[in-house]
Design a protein around this motif. Sequence first.
Motif, short mmCIF file in Angstrom:
data_model
loop_
_atom_site.label_atom_id
_atom_site.label_comp_id
_atom_site.label_asym_id
_atom_site.label_seq_id
_atom_site.Cartn_x
_atom_site.Cartn_y
_atom_site.Cartn_z
N HIS A 1 35.57 36.10 34.11
CA HIS A 1 36.76 35.27 34.09
C HIS A 1 37.67 35.74 35.21
CE1 HIS A 1 40.21 33.02 32.94
NE2 HIS A 1 40.90 34.09 32.57
N ASN B 1 41.38 34.52 37.75
CA ASN B 1 42.40 33.60 38.23
C ASN B 1 42.60 33.89 39.71
OD1 ASN B 1 45.32 32.95 39.03
ND2 ASN B 1 45.10 31.82 37.11
N THR C 1 48.28 37.30 40.29
CA THR C 1 48.23 36.33 39.20
C THR C 1 49.39 36.57 38.25
OG1 THR C 1 45.82 36.13 39.27
CG2 THR C 1 46.90 35.54 37.21
N GLU D 1 51.26 35.05 32.71
CA GLU D 1 51.11 33.87 31.85
C GLU D 1 49.92 33.00 32.25
OE1 GLU D 1 54.47 32.92 34.85
OE2 GLU D 1 53.74 34.64 33.69
N ASP D 2 49.34 33.26 33.44
CA ASP D 2 48.17 32.52 33.88
C ASP D 2 46.87 33.30 33.73
OD1 ASP D 2 49.72 30.35 34.53
OD2 ASP D 2 49.80 30.78 36.68
N ASN E 1 45.22 34.30 31.04
CA ASN E 1 44.38 33.59 30.06
C ASN E 1 43.12 34.38 29.71
OD1 ASN E 1 43.61 31.51 28.35
ND2 ASN E 1 42.67 30.28 29.97
N LYS F 1 41.72 35.11 27.03
CA LYS F 1 40.86 34.55 25.99
C LYS F 1 39.81 33.60 26.54
CE LYS F 1 44.15 34.97 22.15
NZ LYS F 1 44.93 34.25 21.12
N ALA F 2 40.03 33.11 27.77
CA ALA F 2 39.02 32.25 28.38
C ALA F 2 37.71 33.01 28.61
CB ALA F 2 39.53 31.69 29.70
N THR G 1 35.69 32.37 25.71
CA THR G 1 35.15 31.01 25.76
C THR G 1 33.88 30.97 26.61
OG1 THR G 1 37.37 30.08 25.51
CG2 THR G 1 35.66 28.61 26.37
N TYR H 1 35.82 40.59 33.67
CA TYR H 1 37.11 40.09 34.16
C TYR H 1 37.37 40.61 35.56
CZ TYR H 1 42.18 39.27 34.27
OH TYR H 1 43.45 38.86 34.60
#
Length: 332
Positions: A170, A172, A177, A180-181, A183, A185-186, A189, A200
């Motif tokens: 995952h 960003n 970053t 708040e972006d 994420n 928990k993605a 997913t 990550y």
Amino acid sequence: MSNIFIIAEAGVNHNGDVSIAKELIDAAKSAGANAVKFQTFKAEHLVSKVAQKADYQKQVSETDESQLEMLKKLELSYDDFKDLKKYCEEKGILFLSTAFDFDSIDFLESLEMPIYKVPSGEITNLPYLMKIASTGKPVIMSTGMSDLDEVGLALEVLRDNGVGTMTLLHCNTQYPTPFEDANLKAMLTLKERFGLAVGYSDHTLGIEAPIAAIALGATVIEKHFTLNKSLVGPDHKASLDPQELKAMVTSIRNIEVALGDGIKQPSVSEIMNKEVARKSIVARRNIVKGEIFTQDNLTVKRPGNGISPMKWFEVLGMSAMRDFCEDELIDL
């Protein structure tokens, strides 16, 4: 990867200087990272003459240069990378580099690089993915800027063209970053949707986000680092310094151990405290032989090496087999 695989992302933070690149290798090794990763490219194969820099790049580099001109300053030669791989071997840390063009993939393949890293920007580059897949090597793929359908298509290309082992990161793709972006928990997913190991690639400031990712189940962590955040270049400002990198690695290793095996049972270190912390049934006052045990003459106190209070109602109503002094452990 039985343990957390930590990639210290040197990227282009060498500023085109192989001596700085070696210092970065030293810092990554000192921090305890598993691998140090660079970026291998020929600028003219990576961007066109008219390609603009990202906003974050404009803020930390010369404003009157194109992305091509910026990247030309950040290139290392193939001979430099041969030297860096040898230096990594001498230092005992894995050399990795992300290739951004076909020639660079072929070159890294000649170095027998064991793992290929697909960066977020190439996840929709079909020819590139096919070329990477043709190596047959394990792939770690960042998924910044992508949705699940794009990730799925990329995985299909890699799998259909020869890749067996894949790990999804995952990510960003903003430097830095905003929290708040992030994420995080993605990442879960991705794991649920594709059934692959996940990790990550972090671009937030500080070390909190990658440590949290470990607690969520990340098996790979990638993080940019630099020798000095004040150096001129696109990635220095959003990178960790060597001390921060070491703190991140140490924290990750501690969390890795702390996660344990998931079996709920007394640990070796706490067993010795059971008798001290738990309680037993004891005499509330002096009790004479033959007296019936009641709530008036019994109570519960430490230590826990007598009859468990869980047997309270089994003991009530029984007769004392001998005299007991106040606070003495009851026996039957």
